[in-house]
Each structure stands twice: as structure tokens, then as C-alpha cells.
Design a protein around this motif. Structure first.
Motif, PDB file in Angstrom:
ATOM      1  N   GLN A 152       0.835  -1.199   0.000  1.00  0.00           N
ATOM      2  CA  GLN A 152       0.000   0.000   0.000  1.00  0.00           C
ATOM      3  C   GLN A 152       0.872   1.253   0.000  1.00  0.00           C
ATOM      4  N   ASP A 158      -3.745  -2.974  -5.579  1.00  0.00           N
ATOM      5  CA  ASP A 158      -4.308  -4.297  -5.867  1.00  0.00           C
ATOM      6  C   ASP A 158      -3.576  -5.372  -5.065  1.00  0.00           C
ATOM      7  N   ASN A 161      -4.598  -5.084  -1.438  1.00  0.00           N
ATOM      8  CA  ASN A 161      -5.933  -5.647  -1.225  1.00  0.00           C
ATOM      9  C   ASN A 161      -5.874  -7.174  -1.122  1.00  0.00           C
ATOM     10  N   TYR A 164      -4.213  -8.079   2.310  1.00  0.00           N
ATOM     11  CA  TYR A 164      -5.117  -7.867   3.449  1.00  0.00           C
ATOM     12  C   TYR A 164      -6.226  -8.929   3.458  1.00  0.00           C
ATOM     13  N   THR A 165      -6.729  -9.275   2.290  1.00  0.00           N
ATOM     14  CA  THR A 165      -7.777 -10.298   2.196  1.00  0.00           C
ATOM     15  C   THR A 165      -7.252 -11.650   2.661  1.00  0.00           C
ATOM     16  N   LEU A 181      -8.332  -1.906   4.593  1.00  0.00           N
ATOM     17  CA  LEU A 181      -9.081  -2.042   3.339  1.00  0.00           C
ATOM     18  C   LEU A 181      -9.824  -0.756   2.990  1.00  0.00           C
ATOM     19  N   LEU A 184      -7.840   1.852   0.777  1.00  0.00           N
ATOM     20  CA  LEU A 184      -7.352   1.531  -0.566  1.00  0.00           C
ATOM     21  C   LEU A 184      -8.145   2.199  -1.679  1.00  0.00           C
TER      22      LEU A 184
END
Length: 409
Positions: A152, A158, A161, A164-165, A181, A184
Motif C-alpha cells: 500500500q 491491488d 488488497n 489484506y484479504t 481495506l 485503498l
């Protein structure tokens, strides 16, 4: 014979985790009596010292272990980590570079190197180590979070993301990943993330850090949706638990000491002119830093804690705070030679950071506290102080999730 076997180090780390300090201490001392150059024994003693908040002793012992075992990744990495915790970010970066040149196959050490690089401001160097820690052990949620945070920072949203997911897939309660999240992309009024954040906030009552991160994320989503009154209400909620905490810093005494009239600048003979960009956070220091840094003969070294650390080292005050009233009082009595030495050390330590440019920028906003002392140690330095409308400054800082790891924020 120098012992660099990691068995005792790994056993020691496990024993420290279980608070088995006495037995481990005795074992380490026995090893040193048998071999005064036993690096793992000094490593274990250093970790025991760190666990008991004796940071100065820990730094000394980790440095010794590092010197005795230059090829041992544990000794090198933990020494670098302790340097970052002591605020010596330049030396920590150099130490991390040495460690990075070794063969690292331990996921914890790889992650540690990534963290050290982020703390020293080199996120682009941190990313490969976080990726390696994830590759070596993909089942640790925080490794994915650390990777996401650095991605980040360098603008790979992307990738952030996805990281973090992956973190939340492993640990649904990881509030930092969930809150991140929200940063972003711009969130729509009907964003399902807002519902998740509010639910997580409700579940974390009593956890001041979680409430701070989650509440800020909710406020950001509401601001994106244009609901400014409710966004401000959520900032109040986010900060409520932290608001009552007692600060470790006595600012009244510090400010009173810093206002003491100083002598005229010392003619140190130092001709180099570093540039300090100072001011409250969120007053435009980053913008000015980028404007100046665009010049071919100026290089931005980032936010350095170096000057404050040099003052602290010269003051020799006992607290673990870089700046406190005792340090201010001691600095008021520095003689001319002490200031000259501080100036010389600052220039020597920042020389490599200049990348060949004629001048460097030190963009630590909180150096505004040290302006008088900078004037003494580096009389040719240029200090650019940013001032912004007080209400704008207050609101901008209130909306910003500043680090809670430094008492001065």
C-alpha cells in the motif's frame, strides 16, 4: 572456539516466551564461562534484558553477539531490530543490509527484516522480505498484513488488497487488515465494508487500539460518502478510549526548558548545510520536501530521528524517552565541543543518505522541538518551519491515524 549453533538460540527464545528466565540466564552464563566468545549465549542474555525493558543492556549484548557471529542471521537481525527500537534508524538500515546478505531461510527472520526496512523508511526493500516470509510460511496472518501495508505504501493497491484479504482469511479478527481495506479505494455509501467495520467495532469494546483503527476506518468510509457529521462522530468514538490515557511525556516541562534562551550559534567550522523541514504533522512538510527534493542537488533522506537521538546520547539521561525534561535540562548545559561533536556525527551519519547530492533534507516534523539545538550544532543548516491555520492543523491531525508507538504523537 566461537559457537554459532542456533539450537541454544531457538531453545532460549522458547524459554523466554514461557518466562523461564532464571534457568535460561544461568545456562547462558555457564556457556560464557566455558567460552567467552559464545555468541548464542550473549544473544539469549540480550533477549532476557529486552524482555525486562533494559533496552540499553540489550543493545550492548546484541551488538556483541553480532560481532562474534557475523554470519548468524539471528544475531544480525535481532541487533538490527533493537537498533530500530532504540531510534537509531540509520545504523539499523546498515545492519539490516548486512543481514540481508546472508542466507535467510527462517520465515520469522524474513518478516523481521521487512519490518526493520519499513521502520527505516525503505518499504521497497521490505516488500521482497515480506513476500519471502509469506512464501516460507503462508499460514501466519500478520505476515500477509505486513506485506499489504508495504505494498500500500509503494502504491500497489491491488497487491495490498490481496494481502489484506489473505490476512483476514486466516484471522477474521485482524482489525488492522480490515481497517486498512477502507484506505485503498473510495467507499460507496452502500459499501459492505462499512457494515463489517461497524460490526467489528462493536465486538472490540475495551480494546483501545482496535477501536482507534476501526473507528477511523468507519469515519473514512462515511467521509467518502459525504456524511461529514457522522464521520466526525465516529472519530470521537474511535479516540474515546485513548483519550483518557496518561501521556508518558510531560510537554509543559519540555516546552518550558526549550524556551530557555540559548547562546549564540557556535562557529564550528562546519560548512555543510543540511535542510530541516519542520512543523506540526499535516502542515505541508511532505509537499515542501517533495518540492525541494526535485532539485538535482537536493536529496530527501525522509523523516530521520537522528538528531534527537544524538542529543539523547550526549545527554546520557536514563529514561527510554528520546526527549524528556531531564534531556532538555542536560542539553542546556552542553559545551561548545559537545555541540560540535553532535554536528560532526550528524553529518557523518547522513553522508551516505545524500546519494551524492550537495544537500539532504531531514523531514522529521517533530524536529521543531530541536530547532534551537540544531542552530547550535549545525549553524549553517537551513530550517524551514511550516505553519498552517491552527484550526486546519487541529482538524487535519484529528482526522489522521497517527502512530501510537511514539508518545510525542
Amino acid at each position: 572456539m566461537v559457537s554459532t549453533d542456533n539450537t541454544f538460540i531457538r531453545q532460549g527464545l522458547l524459554a523466554i516466551q514461557n518466562k523461564q528466565y532464571r534457568e535460561l540466564y544461568d545456562q547462558a552464563i555457564a556457556r560464557i564461562r566455558q567460552d567467552v566468545a559464545d555468541a548464542p549465549a550473549y544473544f539469549v542474555l540480550a533477549k532476557i534484558s529486552a524482555d525486562h525493558n533494559n533496552h540499553a543492556k540489550a543493545l550492548e549484548l546484541f551488538e556483541k553477539a553480532s560481532a562474534l557471529a557475523p554470519e548468524n542471521a539471528y544475531c544480525q537481525a535481532y541487533y538490527a531490530q533493537t537498533l530500530t527500537l532504540s531510534g537509531d534508524q540509520i545504523k539499523a538500515k546498515h545492519q539490516a543490509d548486512r543481514c540481508a546478505g546472508l542466507k535467510i531461510e527462517d520465515h520469522h527472520i524474513a518478516d523481521m527484516l521487512g519490518v526493520i526496512y519499513t521502520r527505516t523508511g525503505f518499504h521497497e526493500l521490505a516488500v521482497p522480505w515480506f513476500k519471502k516470509s509469506v512464501a516460507l510460511n503462508p499460514n501466519v496472518a500478520n505476515y500477509h498484513y505486513n506485506l499489504g501495508a508495504s505494498l500500500q505504501f509503494i502504491g500497489d493497491f491491488d497487491g495490498a488488497n490481496a494481502a489484506y484479504t489473505a490476512c483476514l482469511d486466516l484471522d477474521t479478527t485482524h482489525y488492522r487488515a480490515l481497517a486498512s481495506l477502507a484506505q485503498l479505494t473510495k467507499q460507496a455509501p452502500s459499501s459492505p465494508l462499512l457494515t463489517r467495520l461497524k460490526a467489528a467495532f462493536s465486538r472490540t469494546t475495551g480494546d483501545a487500539d482496535a477501536q482507534l483503527h476501526l473507528g477511523h476506518a468507519v469515519a473514512k468510509c462515511l467521509e467518502d460518502a459525504g456524511d461529514y457529521p457522522d464521520s466526525l462522530n465516529w472519530l470521537h468514538k474511535a479516540k474515546a478510549s485513548k483519550h483518557g490515557a496518561i501521556s508518558a511525556v510531560n510537554f509543559n516541562d519540555i516546552m518550558a526548558g526549550l524556551k530557555t534562551p540559548s547562546t549564540d550559534p557556535i562557529n564550528s567550522g562546519i560548512q555543510e548545510s543540511p535542510i530541516f523541514v519542520v512543523g506540526l504533522p499535516r502542515t505541508g512538510t511532505t509537499l515542501v520536501d517533495r518540492i525541494l527534493g526535485s532539485h538535482s542537488q537536493v536529496y530527501s533522506a525522509g523523516e530521520l530521528s537522528l538528531f534527537g537521538n544524538l542529543i539523547k546520547q550526549a545527554a546520557k539521561t536514563p529514561s527510554n524517552l528520546t526527549l524528556d525534561s531531564d534531556t532538555v535540562a542536560a542539553a542546556a548545559n552542553f559545551n561548545s565541543e559537545t555541540f560540535k561533536q553532535i554536528g560532526r556525527e550528524y553529518l557523518a551519519l547522513t553522508q551516505e543518505l545524500s546519494r551524492g547530492a550537495a544537500r539532504i533534507i531531514d523531514k522529521m516534523p517533530l524536529n521543531f522541538l530541536y530547532c534551537g539545538l540544531i542552530h547550535q550544532a549545525l549553524p549553517n543548516a537551513r530550517i524551514i518551519a511550516l505553519r498552517r491555520n491552527p484550526m486546519d492543523s487541529c482538524l487535519s491531525n484529528y482526522r489522521q491515524l497517527l502512530t501510537t508507538q511514539q508518545a510525542y504523537y
